[in-house]
Design a protein around this motif. Structure first.
Motif, short mmCIF file in Angstrom:
data_model
loop_
_atom_site.label_atom_id
_atom_site.label_comp_id
_atom_site.label_asym_id
_atom_site.label_seq_id
_atom_site.Cartn_x
_atom_site.Cartn_y
_atom_site.Cartn_z
N PHE A 225 0.88 -1.19 0.00
CA PHE A 225 0.00 0.00 0.00
C PHE A 225 0.91 1.23 0.00
CE2 PHE A 225 -2.11 3.22 2.83
CZ PHE A 225 -3.05 3.64 1.91
N ILE A 226 0.62 2.17 -0.89
CA ILE A 226 1.43 3.39 -0.99
C ILE A 226 0.53 4.60 -0.77
CG2 ILE A 226 2.96 4.76 -2.47
CD1 ILE A 226 3.62 2.21 -4.03
N ALA A 227 1.02 5.54 0.01
CA ALA A 227 0.35 6.85 0.13
C ALA A 227 1.38 7.89 -0.29
CB ALA A 227 -0.09 7.10 1.57
N ASP A 228 0.95 8.90 -1.03
CA ASP A 228 1.89 9.95 -1.41
C ASP A 228 1.22 11.32 -1.49
OD1 ASP A 228 0.72 10.29 -3.90
OD2 ASP A 228 2.40 9.53 -5.05
N GLU A 229 2.02 12.31 -1.78
CA GLU A 229 1.53 13.69 -1.82
C GLU A 229 1.27 14.16 -3.26
OE1 GLU A 229 4.92 15.47 0.08
OE2 GLU A 229 4.15 15.12 2.10
N SER A 230 1.09 13.22 -4.19
CA SER A 230 0.94 13.59 -5.61
C SER A 230 -0.25 14.51 -5.90
CB SER A 230 0.82 12.35 -6.49
OG SER A 230 2.04 11.67 -6.54
N PRO A 231 -1.47 14.20 -5.39
CA PRO A 231 -2.59 15.11 -5.73
C PRO A 231 -2.29 16.55 -5.31
CG PRO A 231 -3.41 13.07 -4.79
CD PRO A 231 -1.91 13.04 -4.62
N LEU A 232 -1.70 16.69 -4.15
CA LEU A 232 -1.33 18.02 -3.65
C LEU A 232 -0.32 18.69 -4.58
CD1 LEU A 232 -1.26 20.16 -1.36
CD2 LEU A 232 0.54 18.79 -0.30
N HIS A 233 0.74 17.96 -4.92
CA HIS A 233 1.77 18.55 -5.79
C HIS A 233 1.20 18.92 -7.16
CE1 HIS A 233 5.85 17.73 -3.78
NE2 HIS A 233 4.92 17.64 -2.86
N ARG A 234 0.31 18.06 -7.68
CA ARG A 234 -0.28 18.36 -8.99
C ARG A 234 -1.15 19.60 -8.93
NH1 ARG A 234 -0.27 12.56 -9.99
NH2 ARG A 234 1.20 12.25 -11.71
N LYS A 235 -1.97 19.68 -7.88
CA LYS A 235 -2.86 20.85 -7.77
C LYS A 235 -2.07 22.13 -7.60
CE LYS A 235 -7.02 18.52 -6.22
NZ LYS A 235 -6.72 17.15 -5.84
N LEU A 236 -0.94 22.03 -6.91
CA LEU A 236 -0.12 23.23 -6.69
C LEU A 236 0.77 23.53 -7.87
CD1 LEU A 236 0.91 22.74 -2.95
CD2 LEU A 236 -0.97 24.07 -3.88
N GLY A 237 0.84 22.61 -8.84
CA GLY A 237 1.66 22.85 -10.03
C GLY A 237 3.14 22.61 -9.80
N VAL A 238 3.51 21.92 -8.71
CA VAL A 238 4.93 21.69 -8.43
C VAL A 238 5.34 20.23 -8.66
CG1 VAL A 238 5.08 23.61 -6.79
CG2 VAL A 238 4.55 21.31 -5.93
N TYR A 239 4.41 19.41 -9.20
CA TYR A 239 4.73 17.99 -9.41
C TYR A 239 5.82 17.84 -10.47
CZ TYR A 239 4.10 13.05 -10.34
OH TYR A 239 4.31 11.71 -10.49
N GLU A 240 6.82 17.02 -10.16
CA GLU A 240 7.88 16.74 -11.14
C GLU A 240 8.30 15.28 -11.08
OE1 GLU A 240 11.68 18.63 -10.77
OE2 GLU A 240 10.82 20.47 -9.99
N THR A 241 8.72 14.79 -12.22
CA THR A 241 9.46 13.53 -12.29
C THR A 241 10.85 13.89 -12.76
OG1 THR A 241 7.46 12.36 -12.89
CG2 THR A 241 9.52 11.23 -13.34
N ARG A 242 11.87 13.28 -12.15
CA ARG A 242 13.24 13.60 -12.59
C ARG A 242 13.77 12.51 -13.51
NH1 ARG A 242 16.15 17.82 -9.18
NH2 ARG A 242 14.47 19.33 -9.26
#
Ligand code: GTQ
Length: 345
Positions: free
Chosen positions: A328-345
């Motif tokens: 089971f994984i929990a992450d902060e992706s929805p938050l990062h996406r909504k804030l426009g700071v989501y990145e993959t390196r």
């Protein structure tokens, strides 16, 4: 090469005193700390919480503190990088192991942070969310979205333990965290999940689709597990056998701030999640895996939990060569996406 900037000590003391008097701060001595070059500063450390070592302390809490004195009997999985007293696993994720003993009730309340529960062990406990009685079984995910009444009860004979995942650190930071107590809820007829557990078909809106913002509250593990096995069988070349817990009416993340996923590692599989901006939490539902984060390797056994800061790759290795492992994984992706700071390196 990043330019060295002036230090606070370079400024005359009387000038610094004048600034303080007027509640002013010079930016340049702190500019590199708040905007470091290339990669953010992260307080989040890679931490492992083995269930076998925390469980005796949780059961001891059951002896030391009656439920009436705890309301929620929880040991918080705190990241020392953030200061234990701040009760954060990562900037936006709170984790707690909650114990409910047979016959106990945790009274009804609602609050602004969103919660989910991942059931770790024990049978016959339930949580009532917005009048819907959700039975708890190992591996089930139960949502308690913002503002919905919830209370917990236990009709069985053995202790029940679950992992609480909340966006409390973020909502608290926003000065938007509060709770309201309420009377026991009237349990309504029916439950949402039975109408939603078949992907691809949902109740037709004009006749029966709900007007609830969160139509599905319980995601039974048996269904999630079956979905992962079916996906792996259907797409044998797929490396990342993962499903996202979504709102079945909108297809969006189940909650608005944190994201929740179930991942299957095939027998003997090693898989590296690329470095991405959100911090993550891993909780082993079934099997045995090694998790490598920031140069550390944690050997997770069932019910263990660990966390990873953002911007770091994570390698997951299934130690079992004859059977899959389920995470089971929990992450902060929805938050990062909504804030426009989501990145993959
Ligand atoms: O079960 O309602 O771990 O309100 C923290 C706050 C659990 C709960 C937590 C809560 C709850």
């Amino acid at each position: 090469m990043t330019q060295q900037l002036g230090r606070l000590e370079d400024l005359p003391q009387d000038y610094r005193d004048d600034l303080i008097q007027l509640n002013l701060v010079p930016l340049w001595p702190s500019l590199r700390a708040v905007l470091p070059p290339g990669v953010p500063a992260r307080a989040t450390q890679a931490i492992h919480w083995p269930y076998a070592s925390l469980k005796p302390l949780l059961l001891k809490a059951g002896e030391l503190t009656p439920i009436e004195k705890a309301e929620r009997r929880v040991l918080v999985l705190a990241n020392p990088g953030h200061g234990l007293e701040n009760m954060k696993a990562s900037p936006a994720i709170y984790l707690g192991m909650q114990l409910l003993l047979p016959g106990e009730r945790a009274p009804s309340h609602r609050h602004t942070p969103n919660a989910v529960r991942m059931i770790v062990e024990g049978e016959s406990a339930y949580t009532t969310v917005d009048g819907e009685k959700c039975q708890m079984s190992r591996g089930d995910l139960i949502l308690t979205p913002t503002g919905l009444w919830h209370e917990h009860g236990h009709d069985g004979t053995d202790p029940v333990v679950w992992l609480d995942v909340l966006d409390l650190p973020l909502v608290y930071y926003m000065e938007a965290s509060y709770h309201v107590d309420g009377p026991p809820q009237a349990v309504k007829q029916g439950n949402g999940e039975s109408a939603w557990t078949r992907a691809g078909v949902v109740p037709t809106r004009v006749f029966s689709r709900s007007d609830k913002r969160y139509p599905m509250l319980r995601y039974p593990w048996a269904d999630t597990r079956a979905a992962l096995l079916a996906l792996a069988e259907d797409q044998p070349s797929l490396d990342c056998v993962q499903v996202t817990y979504v709102n079945p009416e909108t297809g969006e993340d189940a909650e608005k701030i944190l994201g929740f996923y179930a991942l299957m590692l095939k027998p003997g599989q090693t898989f590296t999640l690329p470095a991405r901006s959100p911090a993550q939490v891993f909780h082993l539902i079934e099997g045995g895996i090694d998790v490598s984060i920031c140069g550390k390797t944690f050997g997770l056994v069932e019910a263990d939990t660990c966390c990873a800061p953002g911007y770091e790759p994570v390698t997951l290795k299934n130690r079992q060569v004859n059977s899959p492992s389920f995470v089971f994984i929990a992450d902060e992706s929805p938050l990062h996406r909504k804030l426009g700071v989501y990145e993959t390196r």
